[in-house]
Design an enzyme around this catalytic site. Structure first.
Site, PDB file in Angstrom:
ATOM      1  N   LYS A   1       0.063  -1.972   3.703  1.00 49.44           N
ATOM      2  CA  LYS A   1      -1.389  -1.776   3.689  1.00 49.44           C
ATOM      3  C   LYS A   1      -1.726  -0.674   2.714  1.00 49.44           C
ATOM      4  O   LYS A   1      -1.127   0.402   2.748  1.00 49.44           O
ATOM      5  CB  LYS A   1      -1.847  -1.367   5.104  1.00 49.44           C
ATOM      6  CG  LYS A   1      -3.342  -1.155   5.222  1.00 49.44           C
ATOM      7  CD  LYS A   1      -4.078  -2.451   5.450  1.00 49.44           C
ATOM      8  CE  LYS A   1      -5.559  -2.350   5.210  1.00 49.44           C
ATOM      9  NZ  LYS A   1      -5.954  -2.525   3.792  1.00 49.44           N
TER      10      LYS A   1
ATOM     11  N   GLN B   1       0.812   6.660   0.921  1.00 50.67           N
ATOM     12  CA  GLN B   1       0.174   5.755   1.873  1.00 50.67           C
ATOM     13  C   GLN B   1       1.034   5.555   3.123  1.00 50.67           C
ATOM     14  O   GLN B   1       0.499   5.377   4.216  1.00 50.67           O
ATOM     15  CB  GLN B   1      -0.084   4.417   1.180  1.00 50.67           C
ATOM     16  CG  GLN B   1      -1.139   3.570   1.851  1.00 50.67           C
ATOM     17  CD  GLN B   1      -2.557   3.995   1.486  1.00 50.67           C
ATOM     18  OE1 GLN B   1      -2.812   4.352   0.352  1.00 50.67           O
ATOM     19  NE2 GLN B   1      -3.459   3.963   2.435  1.00 50.67           N
TER      20      GLN B   1
ATOM     21  N   LYS C   1       0.300   8.569   5.390  1.00 49.67           N
ATOM     22  CA  LYS C   1      -1.106   8.545   5.802  1.00 49.67           C
ATOM     23  C   LYS C   1      -1.312   7.480   6.878  1.00 49.67           C
ATOM     24  O   LYS C   1      -1.888   7.729   7.925  1.00 49.67           O
ATOM     25  CB  LYS C   1      -1.976   8.234   4.581  1.00 49.67           C
ATOM     26  CG  LYS C   1      -3.450   8.196   4.898  1.00 49.67           C
ATOM     27  CD  LYS C   1      -4.283   7.529   3.815  1.00 49.67           C
ATOM     28  CE  LYS C   1      -4.093   8.131   2.455  1.00 49.67           C
ATOM     29  NZ  LYS C   1      -5.102   7.682   1.480  1.00 49.67           N
TER      30      LYS C   1
ATOM     31  N   LYS D   1       0.639  -0.034  -2.207  1.00 52.86           N
ATOM     32  CA  LYS D   1      -0.442   0.241  -3.140  1.00 52.86           C
ATOM     33  C   LYS D   1      -0.248  -0.707  -4.309  1.00 52.86           C
ATOM     34  O   LYS D   1       0.823  -1.274  -4.499  1.00 52.86           O
ATOM     35  CB  LYS D   1      -0.333   1.693  -3.608  1.00 52.86           C
ATOM     36  CG  LYS D   1      -1.628   2.405  -3.850  1.00 52.86           C
ATOM     37  CD  LYS D   1      -2.327   2.863  -2.591  1.00 52.86           C
ATOM     38  CE  LYS D   1      -3.414   3.865  -2.877  1.00 52.86           C
ATOM     39  NZ  LYS D   1      -4.027   4.414  -1.703  1.00 52.86           N
TER      40      LYS D   1
ATOM     41  N   GLY E   1      -9.707  -1.703  -1.321  1.00 54.05           N
ATOM     42  CA  GLY E   1     -10.243  -1.036  -2.503  1.00 54.05           C
ATOM     43  C   GLY E   1      -9.691   0.356  -2.715  1.00 54.05           C
ATOM     44  O   GLY E   1      -8.973   0.900  -1.888  1.00 54.05           O
ATOM     45  N   ASP E   2     -10.026   0.904  -3.831  1.00 53.75           N
ATOM     46  CA  ASP E   2      -9.717   2.294  -4.192  1.00 53.75           C
ATOM     47  C   ASP E   2     -10.583   2.592  -5.408  1.00 53.75           C
ATOM     48  O   ASP E   2     -11.566   1.875  -5.637  1.00 53.75           O
ATOM     49  CB  ASP E   2      -8.215   2.464  -4.488  1.00 53.75           C
ATOM     50  CG  ASP E   2      -7.752   3.907  -4.292  1.00 53.75           C
ATOM     51  OD1 ASP E   2      -8.266   4.795  -4.981  1.00 53.75           O
ATOM     52  OD2 ASP E   2      -6.884   4.152  -3.433  1.00 53.75           O
TER      53      ASP E   2
ATOM     54  N   THR F   1     -14.170   6.828   4.718  1.00 56.61           N
ATOM     55  CA  THR F   1     -13.349   7.883   4.117  1.00 56.61           C
ATOM     56  C   THR F   1     -14.134   9.198   4.081  1.00 56.61           C
ATOM     57  O   THR F   1     -13.617  10.261   4.457  1.00 56.61           O
ATOM     58  CB  THR F   1     -12.875   7.472   2.713  1.00 56.61           C
ATOM     59  OG1 THR F   1     -12.362   6.144   2.775  1.00 56.61           O
ATOM     60  CG2 THR F   1     -11.800   8.403   2.198  1.00 56.61           C
TER      61      THR F   1
ATOM     62  N   ASN G   1     -18.039   6.063  -3.308  1.00 57.93           N
ATOM     63  CA  ASN G   1     -18.127   5.906  -1.854  1.00 57.93           C
ATOM     64  C   ASN G   1     -17.777   7.135  -1.059  1.00 57.93           C
ATOM     65  O   ASN G   1     -18.473   7.521  -0.142  1.00 57.93           O
ATOM     66  CB  ASN G   1     -17.040   4.890  -1.467  1.00 57.93           C
ATOM     67  CG  ASN G   1     -17.638   3.634  -1.026  1.00 57.93           C
ATOM     68  OD1 ASN G   1     -18.838   3.497  -1.037  1.00 57.93           O
ATOM     69  ND2 ASN G   1     -16.788   2.713  -0.617  1.00 57.93           N
TER      70      ASN G   1
ATOM     71  N   SER H   1      -9.941   0.416   7.897  1.00 61.32           N
ATOM     72  CA  SER H   1      -9.401  -0.877   7.474  1.00 61.32           C
ATOM     73  C   SER H   1      -8.583  -1.484   8.606  1.00 61.32           C
ATOM     74  O   SER H   1      -8.622  -2.694   8.842  1.00 61.32           O
ATOM     75  CB  SER H   1      -8.483  -0.714   6.251  1.00 61.32           C
ATOM     76  OG  SER H   1      -9.226  -0.571   5.070  1.00 61.32           O
TER      77      SER H   1
HETATM   78  N1  GLU Z   1      -7.386   3.184  -0.863  1.00 63.94           N
HETATM   79  C1  GLU Z   1      -7.687   3.802   0.401  1.00 63.94           C
HETATM   80  C2  GLU Z   1      -6.647   4.854   0.727  1.00 63.94           C
HETATM   81  O1  GLU Z   1      -6.165   5.500  -0.159  1.00 63.94           O
HETATM   82  C3  GLU Z   1      -7.879   2.776   1.483  1.00 63.94           C
HETATM   83  C4  GLU Z   1      -6.724   1.883   1.686  1.00 63.94           C
HETATM   84  C5  GLU Z   1      -6.988   0.752   2.672  1.00 63.94           C
HETATM   85  O2  GLU Z   1      -8.063   0.707   3.259  1.00 63.94           O
HETATM   86  O3  GLU Z   1      -6.070  -0.053   2.828  1.00 63.94           O
HETATM   87  O4  GLU Z   1      -6.278   5.113   1.831  1.00 63.94           O
END
Ligand code: GLU
Length: 436
Positions: free
Chosen positions: A92, A102, A105, A117, A156-157, A201, A232, A368
């Site tokens: 994810k 990630q 996190k 990612k 997204g990012d 976020t 955002n 998410s």
């Molecule tokens: N890109 C965001 C992050 O860095 C969201 C990632 C997601 O929702 O999967 O956590």
């Protein structure tokens, strides 16, 4: 910080195997610097080479993305997806990079999701909607093979928002002949998106900083706040800070900074950025007390709380020193890795409340996760209900980090806390799943 000999060997090996990937090296170093005491307490993690395994992605895909612009000229871009770790759940993460961060996190959120990612070298600036759509369709024509609601769930990012997710989802549906809502998150509300995902976020980061301030019997009331960026994350940080009684006095985009000691107006920013997709300097046309500083450095402005919410390495050691000197007491990272290692060092040494991105901005990916839950059960929760869940998740993330920092001898150090708490859960899951 010096690494133990064993960790230094692991780190050098990562550099050797991934030449030129400096931001990956930076992310790895920051995590393994925290892990010395963990290996002492859990020698079985060392024996099973958990750190070495975590540093090597499970799978990486690089693919060609051909597309035609509005004049029928053919362009070739490159797409990527790095599926880093699936010990806790399906891969994810956003369509960008920094997949290593990630993993930890996502672990902190408590939602069962692994880490991934991806991204591309396509620059959306100046492209028409149709060009962006054709690019997204071509991108998905390759990516669809390795994603799925139980496999890998991109989102997204920077540069990938609701519009792009819509085009990607439409193409995935067409290719698979399935309305598999849980394959992407950040979808529009009308076709399976979650309430609060857009805000998550920024809201989450503000909740995290509020917890840090609360631990010192402090809060946002009357605080002067800087929020870099105007996407955002920045917009919804502004909204939540104002709701909690703080005042955001400056924001930015890649052209410069707007500064208004009276406070930045949320509605104008939303209109400019979300509806009209224009530059931030136009804010000053309708707000005469605001000034635009072309190519300015937002961190020069004195503040109580700073939210770097633009991009990686935007706060240097020098910026961090200036922030501390000007009286900044708390930093919440809305962006991923926005502070250089020198900057992090300055914040930690100064003993200010510093919330690193992998903890402070975990609310995005956590929501998410809530979107995936709603998709799996074909439910759609209301705004307040979803926001309450996000708030609780951020409280938990804060507590996990604070307790791990305390337990492993660095009280108040949320970098160490986030790295250790995030790591231990993944390490336990990997140990339980055998040598994979
Ligand atoms: N890109 C965001 C992050 O860095 C969201 C990632 C997601 O929702 O999967 O956590």
């Amino acid at each position: 910080m010096a690494l133990t000999e064993r960790l230094e060997i692991i780190y050098q090996d990562v550099i050797k195997r991934n030449p030129g990937e400096v931001e990956f090296h930076q992310a790895v170093r920051e995590v393994i610097e925290s892990l010395g005491p963990v290996l002492v307490k859990y020698p079985d993690f060392a024996e099973a080479k958990i750190i070495e395994r975590i540093c090597e992605p499970e799978r990486q895909l690089i693919f060609r993305v051909p597309w035609q612009d509005d004049k029928n000229v053919v362009h070739i871009n490159r797409g990527f997806r790095v599926q880093f770790n699936s010990a806790l759940g399906p891969y994810k993460g956003g369509i960008k990079f920094l997949g290593f961060e990630q993993i930890f996190k996502n672990s902190l959120t408590g939602v069962p999701i692994g880490g991934a990612k991806g991204g591309s070298d396509f620059d959306p600036k100046g492209k028409s909607d149709n060009e962006v759509m054709r690019f997204c369709q071509s991108f998905m024509l390759e990516l669809w093979r390795i994603i799925g609601e139980h496999t890998d769930v991109p989102a997204g990012d920077i540069g990938v928002g609701g519009r792009e997710i819509g085009y990607l989802f439409g193409q995935y549906k067409r290719l698979t002949n399935k309305f598999e809502a849980g394959v992407l998150t950040g979808k529009g509300i009308v076709y399976g998106g979650s309430q609060v995902r857009t805000e998550a976020t920024g809201y989450g980061c503000t909740y995290f900083v509020n917890e840090m301030l609360g631990s010192k019997k402090n809060g946002f009331k009357g605080k002067k706040v800087l929020v870099s960026g105007s996407g955002n994350v920045a917009i919804y940080t502004l909204e939540k800070v104002h709701q909690l009684g703080g005042k955001v006095v400056a924001m930015s985009d890649s052209n410069g900074v707007i500064h208004d000691e009276k406070g930045i107006n949320l509605e104008t920013i939303k209109q400019l950025k979300e509806v009209e997709r224009r530059r931030i300097k136009e804010y000053c046309d309708s707000h005469k007390t605001a000034r635009f500083i072309p190519n300015g450095n937002i961190w020069d402005i004195p503040c109580d709380v700073a939210f770097p919410s633009a991009t990686e390495n935007e706060i240097t050691g020098k910026d961090a020193k200036k922030l501390v000197k000007n009286g900044c007491i708390a930093v919440g990272e809305g962006a991923n890795m926005p502070t250089t290692p020198e900057g992090v060092h300055v914040f930690i040494q100064a003993g200010i409340l510093y919330g690193p991105g992998k903890a402070a901005n975990a609310g995005g990916v956590a929501t998410s996760g809530l979107e995936m839950q709603q998709n799996a059960s074909r439910e759609a929760w209301g705004f307040e209900e979803t926001d309450a869940k996000l708030h609780q998740i951020m409280r938990n993330v804060y507590t996990l980090c604070a307790e791990a920092a305390e337990e492993f001898g660095s009280p108040g150090n949320f970098v160490v806390g986030a790295n250790i708490a995030g790591f231990i859960k993944v390490a336990r899951a990997m140990t339980a799943q055998g040598l994979v």
